[in-house]
Structure formats: C-alpha cells, structure tokens
Design an enzyme around this catalytic site. Structure first.
Site, PDB file in Angstrom:
ATOM      1  N   ARG A   1       0.823  -1.215   0.000  1.00 17.19           N
ATOM      2  CA  ARG A   1       0.000   0.000   0.000  1.00 17.19           C
ATOM      3  C   ARG A   1       0.854   1.261   0.000  1.00 17.19           C
ATOM      4  O   ARG A   1       0.326   2.373  -0.078  1.00 17.19           O
ATOM      5  CB  ARG A   1      -0.925   0.032   1.234  1.00 17.19           C
ATOM      6  CG  ARG A   1      -1.966  -1.070   1.263  1.00 17.19           C
ATOM      7  CD  ARG A   1      -2.774  -1.047   2.552  1.00 17.19           C
ATOM      8  NE  ARG A   1      -3.888  -0.137   2.512  1.00 17.19           N
ATOM      9  CZ  ARG A   1      -5.163  -0.502   2.323  1.00 17.19           C
ATOM     10  NH1 ARG A   1      -5.488  -1.761   2.153  1.00 17.19           N
ATOM     11  NH2 ARG A   1      -6.120   0.387   2.307  1.00 17.19           N
TER      12      ARG A   1
ATOM     13  N   TYR B   1       0.756   4.255  -2.547  1.00 18.20           N
ATOM     14  CA  TYR B   1      -0.360   5.186  -2.353  1.00 18.20           C
ATOM     15  C   TYR B   1      -0.151   6.005  -1.075  1.00 18.20           C
ATOM     16  O   TYR B   1      -0.175   7.235  -1.108  1.00 18.20           O
ATOM     17  CB  TYR B   1      -1.657   4.381  -2.277  1.00 18.20           C
ATOM     18  CG  TYR B   1      -2.919   5.206  -2.183  1.00 18.20           C
ATOM     19  CD1 TYR B   1      -3.435   5.870  -3.293  1.00 18.20           C
ATOM     20  CD2 TYR B   1      -3.622   5.306  -0.981  1.00 18.20           C
ATOM     21  CE1 TYR B   1      -4.608   6.608  -3.210  1.00 18.20           C
ATOM     22  CE2 TYR B   1      -4.790   6.036  -0.888  1.00 18.20           C
ATOM     23  CZ  TYR B   1      -5.287   6.691  -2.005  1.00 18.20           C
ATOM     24  OH  TYR B   1      -6.451   7.421  -1.913  1.00 18.20           O
TER      25      TYR B   1
ATOM     26  N   ARG C   1     -13.342  -1.473  -4.662  1.00 17.26           N
ATOM     27  CA  ARG C   1     -13.526  -1.059  -3.268  1.00 17.26           C
ATOM     28  C   ARG C   1     -14.738  -1.777  -2.675  1.00 17.26           C
ATOM     29  O   ARG C   1     -15.576  -2.309  -3.389  1.00 17.26           O
ATOM     30  CB  ARG C   1     -13.647   0.471  -3.193  1.00 17.26           C
ATOM     31  CG  ARG C   1     -12.286   1.114  -3.273  1.00 17.26           C
ATOM     32  CD  ARG C   1     -12.331   2.615  -3.252  1.00 17.26           C
ATOM     33  NE  ARG C   1     -12.607   3.176  -4.555  1.00 17.26           N
ATOM     34  CZ  ARG C   1     -12.567   4.480  -4.821  1.00 17.26           C
ATOM     35  NH1 ARG C   1     -12.264   5.331  -3.884  1.00 17.26           N
ATOM     36  NH2 ARG C   1     -12.826   4.920  -6.037  1.00 17.26           N
TER      37      ARG C   1
ATOM     38  N   VAL D   1     -17.591  -1.121  -0.997  1.00 16.48           N
ATOM     39  CA  VAL D   1     -19.020  -0.824  -1.179  1.00 16.48           C
ATOM     40  C   VAL D   1     -19.467  -1.249  -2.582  1.00 16.48           C
ATOM     41  O   VAL D   1     -20.485  -1.934  -2.745  1.00 16.48           O
ATOM     42  CB  VAL D   1     -19.313   0.674  -0.935  1.00 16.48           C
ATOM     43  CG1 VAL D   1     -20.770   0.985  -1.254  1.00 16.48           C
ATOM     44  CG2 VAL D   1     -18.997   1.052   0.508  1.00 16.48           C
ATOM     45  N   SER D   2     -18.670  -0.892  -3.593  1.00 15.11           N
ATOM     46  CA  SER D   2     -19.058  -1.266  -4.960  1.00 15.11           C
ATOM     47  C   SER D   2     -18.987  -2.784  -5.140  1.00 15.11           C
ATOM     48  O   SER D   2     -19.886  -3.383  -5.729  1.00 15.11           O
ATOM     49  CB  SER D   2     -18.188  -0.535  -5.983  1.00 15.11           C
ATOM     50  OG  SER D   2     -16.832  -0.591  -5.635  1.00 15.11           O
TER      51      SER D   2
ATOM     52  N   GLY E   1     -13.753  -9.972   8.671  1.00 15.84           N
ATOM     53  CA  GLY E   1     -14.798  -8.945   8.581  1.00 15.84           C
ATOM     54  C   GLY E   1     -14.903  -8.080   9.824  1.00 15.84           C
ATOM     55  O   GLY E   1     -15.812  -7.259   9.941  1.00 15.84           O
TER      56      GLY E   1
ATOM     57  N   THR F   1     -12.785  -2.310  10.605  1.00 19.24           N
ATOM     58  CA  THR F   1     -13.825  -1.279  10.502  1.00 19.24           C
ATOM     59  C   THR F   1     -13.458  -0.195   9.488  1.00 19.24           C
ATOM     60  O   THR F   1     -12.288   0.040   9.200  1.00 19.24           O
ATOM     61  CB  THR F   1     -14.062  -0.577  11.860  1.00 19.24           C
ATOM     62  OG1 THR F   1     -12.909   0.194  12.197  1.00 19.24           O
ATOM     63  CG2 THR F   1     -14.376  -1.578  12.967  1.00 19.24           C
TER      64      THR F   1
HETATM   65  P1  NAD Z   1     -11.166   7.433  -9.067  1.00 17.97           P
HETATM   66  O1  NAD Z   1     -10.188   6.368  -9.363  1.00 17.97           O
HETATM   67  O2  NAD Z   1     -12.582   7.235  -9.482  1.00 17.97           O
HETATM   68  O3  NAD Z   1     -10.684   8.835  -9.676  1.00 17.97           O
HETATM   69  C1  NAD Z   1      -9.341   9.177  -9.879  1.00 17.97           C
HETATM   70  C2  NAD Z   1      -9.253   9.874 -11.242  1.00 17.97           C
HETATM   71  O4  NAD Z   1      -7.888  10.281 -11.473  1.00 17.97           O
HETATM   72  C3  NAD Z   1      -9.626   8.957 -12.399  1.00 17.97           C
HETATM   73  O5  NAD Z   1     -10.515   9.619 -13.263  1.00 17.97           O
HETATM   74  C4  NAD Z   1      -8.298   8.655 -13.065  1.00 17.97           C
HETATM   75  O6  NAD Z   1      -8.422   8.352 -14.445  1.00 17.97           O
HETATM   76  C5  NAD Z   1      -7.538   9.936 -12.795  1.00 17.97           C
HETATM   77  N1  NAD Z   1      -6.070   9.788 -12.864  1.00 17.97           N
HETATM   78  C6  NAD Z   1      -5.316   8.833 -12.283  1.00 17.97           C
HETATM   79  N2  NAD Z   1      -4.015   9.049 -12.555  1.00 17.97           N
HETATM   80  C7  NAD Z   1      -3.953  10.182 -13.313  1.00 17.97           C
HETATM   81  C8  NAD Z   1      -2.892  10.913 -13.914  1.00 17.97           C
HETATM   82  N3  NAD Z   1      -1.616  10.536 -13.773  1.00 17.97           N
HETATM   83  N4  NAD Z   1      -3.204  12.025 -14.626  1.00 17.97           N
HETATM   84  C9  NAD Z   1      -4.493  12.422 -14.788  1.00 17.97           C
HETATM   85  N5  NAD Z   1      -5.541  11.758 -14.231  1.00 17.97           N
HETATM   86  C10 NAD Z   1      -5.275  10.655 -13.503  1.00 17.97           C
HETATM   87  O7  NAD Z   1     -11.080   7.698  -7.483  1.00 17.97           O
HETATM   88  P2  NAD Z   1     -11.914   8.690  -6.537  1.00 17.97           P
HETATM   89  O8  NAD Z   1     -12.535   7.869  -5.485  1.00 17.97           O
HETATM   90  O9  NAD Z   1     -12.740   9.604  -7.330  1.00 17.97           O
HETATM   91  O10 NAD Z   1     -10.710   9.493  -5.850  1.00 17.97           O
HETATM   92  C11 NAD Z   1     -10.391  10.823  -6.213  1.00 17.97           C
HETATM   93  C12 NAD Z   1      -9.292  11.336  -5.292  1.00 17.97           C
HETATM   94  O11 NAD Z   1      -9.729  11.303  -3.941  1.00 17.97           O
HETATM   95  C13 NAD Z   1      -8.000  10.521  -5.365  1.00 17.97           C
HETATM   96  O12 NAD Z   1      -6.899  11.400  -5.291  1.00 17.97           O
HETATM   97  C14 NAD Z   1      -8.070   9.675  -4.117  1.00 17.97           C
HETATM   98  O13 NAD Z   1      -6.786   9.333  -3.639  1.00 17.97           O
HETATM   99  C15 NAD Z   1      -8.814  10.592  -3.152  1.00 17.97           C
HETATM  100  N6  NAD Z   1      -9.499   9.810  -2.108  1.00 17.97           N
HETATM  101  C16 NAD Z   1     -10.664   9.153  -2.374  1.00 17.97           C
HETATM  102  C17 NAD Z   1     -11.281   8.409  -1.372  1.00 17.97           C
HETATM  103  C18 NAD Z   1     -12.580   7.679  -1.590  1.00 17.97           C
HETATM  104  O14 NAD Z   1     -13.043   7.008  -0.694  1.00 17.97           O
HETATM  105  N7  NAD Z   1     -13.248   7.797  -2.732  1.00 17.97           N
HETATM  106  C19 NAD Z   1     -10.678   8.323  -0.108  1.00 17.97           C
HETATM  107  C20 NAD Z   1      -9.486   8.989   0.113  1.00 17.97           C
HETATM  108  C21 NAD Z   1      -8.914   9.752  -0.892  1.00 17.97           C
HETATM  109  N1  UDP Z   2     -12.841  -5.557   1.486  1.00 16.01           N
HETATM  110  C1  UDP Z   2     -13.554  -6.738   1.573  1.00 16.01           C
HETATM  111  N2  UDP Z   2     -14.086  -7.265   0.434  1.00 16.01           N
HETATM  112  C2  UDP Z   2     -13.983  -6.665  -0.780  1.00 16.01           C
HETATM  113  C3  UDP Z   2     -13.265  -5.438  -0.859  1.00 16.01           C
HETATM  114  C4  UDP Z   2     -12.703  -4.917   0.288  1.00 16.01           C
HETATM  115  O1  UDP Z   2     -13.679  -7.314   2.658  1.00 16.01           O
HETATM  116  O2  UDP Z   2     -14.517  -7.203  -1.758  1.00 16.01           O
HETATM  117  C5  UDP Z   2     -12.284  -4.976   2.728  1.00 16.01           C
HETATM  118  C6  UDP Z   2     -10.818  -4.551   2.637  1.00 16.01           C
HETATM  119  O3  UDP Z   2      -9.966  -5.624   2.954  1.00 16.01           O
HETATM  120  C7  UDP Z   2     -10.770  -3.436   3.672  1.00 16.01           C
HETATM  121  C8  UDP Z   2     -12.160  -2.807   3.606  1.00 16.01           C
HETATM  122  O4  UDP Z   2     -13.002  -3.779   2.990  1.00 16.01           O
HETATM  123  O5  UDP Z   2     -10.591  -3.974   4.966  1.00 16.01           O
HETATM  124  C9  UDP Z   2     -12.201  -1.515   2.798  1.00 16.01           C
HETATM  125  O6  UDP Z   2     -11.588  -1.773   1.555  1.00 16.01           O
HETATM  126  P1  UDP Z   2     -11.512  -0.713   0.381  1.00 16.01           P
HETATM  127  O7  UDP Z   2     -10.654  -1.293  -0.674  1.00 16.01           O
HETATM  128  O8  UDP Z   2     -12.878  -0.281   0.018  1.00 16.01           O
HETATM  129  O9  UDP Z   2     -10.828   0.575   1.024  1.00 16.01           O
HETATM  130  P2  UDP Z   2      -9.558   0.813   1.975  1.00 16.01           P
HETATM  131  O10 UDP Z   2      -8.992  -0.492   2.447  1.00 16.01           O
HETATM  132  O11 UDP Z   2      -8.600   1.567   1.125  1.00 16.01           O
HETATM  133  O12 UDP Z   2     -10.130   1.593   3.088  1.00 16.01           O
END
Ligand code: NAD
Ligand code: UDP
Ligand code: UDP
Length: 311
Positions: free
Chosen positions: A142, A145, A186, A188-189, A207, A210
C-alpha cells in the site's frame, strides 16, 4: 464571483461529482484526466455545458493553463488499481503534486489536495485526529499510495511555506456513491455488485476490520467549503462520516437492502489492511461548519439504484 477552476481526476468518481457541482454554481470548469480509472461516461452529461472543458492529460507531465483554483484529485484510489502500476501511482501523487503546485505558484491559484485517511496507515490512535502522524509501512504493497500521498502533503506545506502558495489539504475517509466503477474493487461497490448479481459477497479476513463510510454528496460539500475558507486555513482537515461499521456489518446491510440470496464467503486479508478507521471531525465541524447528513442506509439506496442501472 465566477471562477476558472481546474479539476484533475475530474472524470473519476469524486471528480465527476465535483465538476457537476461547480458548474451548477456557475463556474468554468477545466476537467483534466488520463482515464486510468476514470471514464468519459461519468462526465457525458456535462459535455453540453459551454462552461465545461475536457482535456486528456497525465498530471505527471507539466500543464500550462490559466485558472483561479485547482482541485487536485488525480490518483487511482482503489487498492487493486493503485497496486496495478505502483511506480506510476507514486509518480502521479508526487510528480502530479509538483506540477500542480508549480502551476498554482505561477498563476497565483488556490490549490486543494485530495489527501487520504491512508496517511494514518494502520492507525494506533482511534478515532484519528489530524495531529496524529500515523503508522505507515514505507515498503509494503500500500506504500505507493500511502507514502505518495504523504509526500504530496509535504510538498503542499513546503510550497506554502517557501513560495506562499495558498493550500488546502483535505484528508478524505472512505467515500461511496453513484459513479463508482462497478469493477473499482472497493468494498461498497464490490458488495453491491456481487449482491445484485446474486454472487457471494467476498469478505477479506474475518470482517471485523472497521471503516466509516461517507456519502459522496456530503464529501463534495465539505471539499468546496474547505476551498472557500480564509487563506490562513490550510488543513490538513479530515472529511468523512464518523459512524463506524465492521465490514461484516456492511455486508449484511447490503444483502438485506438488495434482498439477494447471496451468502458471505471469506478470502485472505491483504497485507497492511488497516484494522480500524474512523475520522475525528471536530475540526471540520468548527472550521467548516460541516458534518455529514446522509446515513449509510440512506446513501446505499441511490448507490444500489445506480449499480442496478449500469450492470
Ligand atoms: P477514481 O479512481 O474514481 O478517480 C481518480 C481519477 O484520477 C480517475 O478519473 C483517473 O483516471 C484519474 N487519474 C489517475 N491518474 C492520473 C494521472 N496521472 N493524470 C491524470 N488523471 C489521472 O477515485 P476517486 O474515489 O474519485 O478518488 C479521487 C481522489 O480522492 C483521489 O486522489 C483519491 O486518492 C482521493 N481519495 C478518495 C477516497 C474515496 O473514498 N473515494 C478516499 C481517500 C482519498
Ligand atoms: N474488502 C472486503 N471485500 C472486498 C473489498 C474490500 O472485505 O470485496 C475490505 C478490505 O480488505 C478493507 C475494507 O473492505 O478492509 C475496505 O476496503 P476498500 O478497498 O474499500 O478501502 P480501503 O482499504 O482503502 O479503506
Ligand atoms: N509547472 C507546470 N505548469 C506551470 C508551471 C510549472 O506544470 O504553469 C511545472 C513545471 O514543469 C515544474 C513544476 O511545475 O516542473 C514545478 O514548478 P516550479 O516553478 O516550482 O519549479 P521549477 O520550474 O523551478 O523546477
């Protein structure tokens, strides 16, 4: 006043909602994306709007445009996607931040960084406050990231101290809603798509880990509020929903909501998977007068409807 606003990662899940909201407020929006995880279909309805402009561009390369504000969201957010090409993930966070900060410096734009709760790693402090420095593995799967996002925060604060760039650093906690990609990976999806297809829900580990899930509309509201704060407000500031669920509880809620016959199966827990996560949002409450309004059971409904329509 109407502004020219750059949204990097604007074709992604959060970015597309942000572009839509900013256009609704009358601003001009330049959406920049390389479509790594984003999708043109997310922004298709915006293409008719004369104030919307779309540019295919990778933020690891320089970008010369004239704007008033920058929301830097470009970066894959799902573990399976950011681990697919980890070197590119770090480049996107670090080179992307340098380029966008260089742009902000040149044009005098305000810039907001979409940082993450992952800067806290596998947190020992619970709930997590902004003052906590985190517990992060620098060499794990990880790390591309987590450390990329941490380095981006460092760059933001150094451009602020050294070059007086106006910065806003937002630490986003797990957010969900319509326009997440069905294969995003992720939790939820994954669970909703599995339930809709009548497949078993895959829980990684037992599971008991949290997460605290924020609905996208709440998140975008907090993001825009942060951008509009006074110059002395830099963050970092947590934005998320502090109501905490185990992953098993989430699975059961999705199964009952979709009314599917799906069972639950377990798979191995990926390494460095954080055991607990919950934001302390006292700062967001006081500085932004913000708190989430949408409970998980309410936000899951439009999210399920969305996935029903696309799969
Ligand atoms: P996402 O993957 O749907 O969106 C990321 C977007 O960035 C995509 O459209 C992707 O094509 C674009 N991208 C990736 N690399 C790129 C590059 N080098 N140049 C131009 N575009 C690029 O993800 P998201 O959930 O919409 O996340 C958006 C931002 O929020 C990210 O920076 C992510 O780290 C941050 N974030 C999201 C969550 C969450 O739960 N959704 C949580 C923490 C942080
Ligand atoms: N997770 C899970 N089943 C899945 C996808 C994820 O149990 O199909 C778990 C994963 O191991 C983590 C939590 O759900 O503990 C959240 O995962 P996600 O990838 O959504 O986000 P992040 O770990 O970055 O918070
Ligand atoms: N940069 C950019 N757009 C601009 C200004 C700068 O993409 O409008 C990039 C530039 O290519 C540089 C980076 O941002 O690599 C950092 O810019 P800065 O001015 O801080 O550094 P320098 O150019 O002095 O290395």
């Amino acid at each position: 006043m109407n502004k020219k606003i750059l949204v990097t990662g604007g074709a992604g899940f959060l970015g597309s909602h942000l572009c839509e909201k900013l256009l609704g407020q009358g601003h001009e929006v330049l959406c920049v994306d390389n479509y790594f995880t984003g999708n043109k279909s997310n922004i298709l309805p915006l293409l008719d709007n004369a104030k919307f402009e779309l540019l295919r561009h990778d933020v690891t390369f320089p970008l010369y445009v004239e704007v008033d504000e920058i929301y830097n969201l470009a970066c894959p957010a799902s573990p399976i996607h950011y681990q697919h090409d980890p070197v590119q993930t770090t480049k996107t966070s670090v080179h992307g931040a340098i380029n966008m900060l260089g742009l902000a410096k040149r044009v005098g734009a305000k810039i907001l960084q979409a940082s993450t709760s992952e800067v806290y790693g596998d947190p020992v402090q619970h709930p997590q406050q902004e003052t906590y420095w985190g517990n992060v593995n620098p060499i794990g799967i990880r790390s591309c990231y987590d450390e990329g996002k941490r380095c981006a925060e460092t760059l933001f604060f150094d451009y602020h101290r050294q070059h007086h760039v106006q910065i806003k650093v937002m630490r986003i906690f797990n957010t969900y809603g319509p326009r997440m990609h069905p294969n995003d990976g992720r939790v939820v999806s994954n669970f909703i798509v599995q339930a809709l297809r009548g497949e078993d829900l895959t829980i990684y580990g037992d599971g008991s880990q949290t997460r605290s899930f924020c609905y996208v509309d709440d998140l975008i509201d907090g993001m825009i509020r942060l951008m509009n704060t006074d110059p002395q407000v830099t963050g970092p500031i947590n934005i998320g929903n502090p109501v905490e669920f185990t992953i098993l509880e989430l699975a059961k809620q999705v199964i009952s909501m979709v009314d599917s016959g799906s069972a639950i199966v377990t798979k191995p827990l990926p390494s460095d998977d954080p055991k607990q996560r919950k934001p302390d949002i006292a700062l967001a409450r006081s500085v932004l007068d913000w708190e989430p309004k949408v409970a998980l059971h309410e936000g899951l409904k439009p999210t399920v409807d969305y996935f029903r329509s696309v799969i």
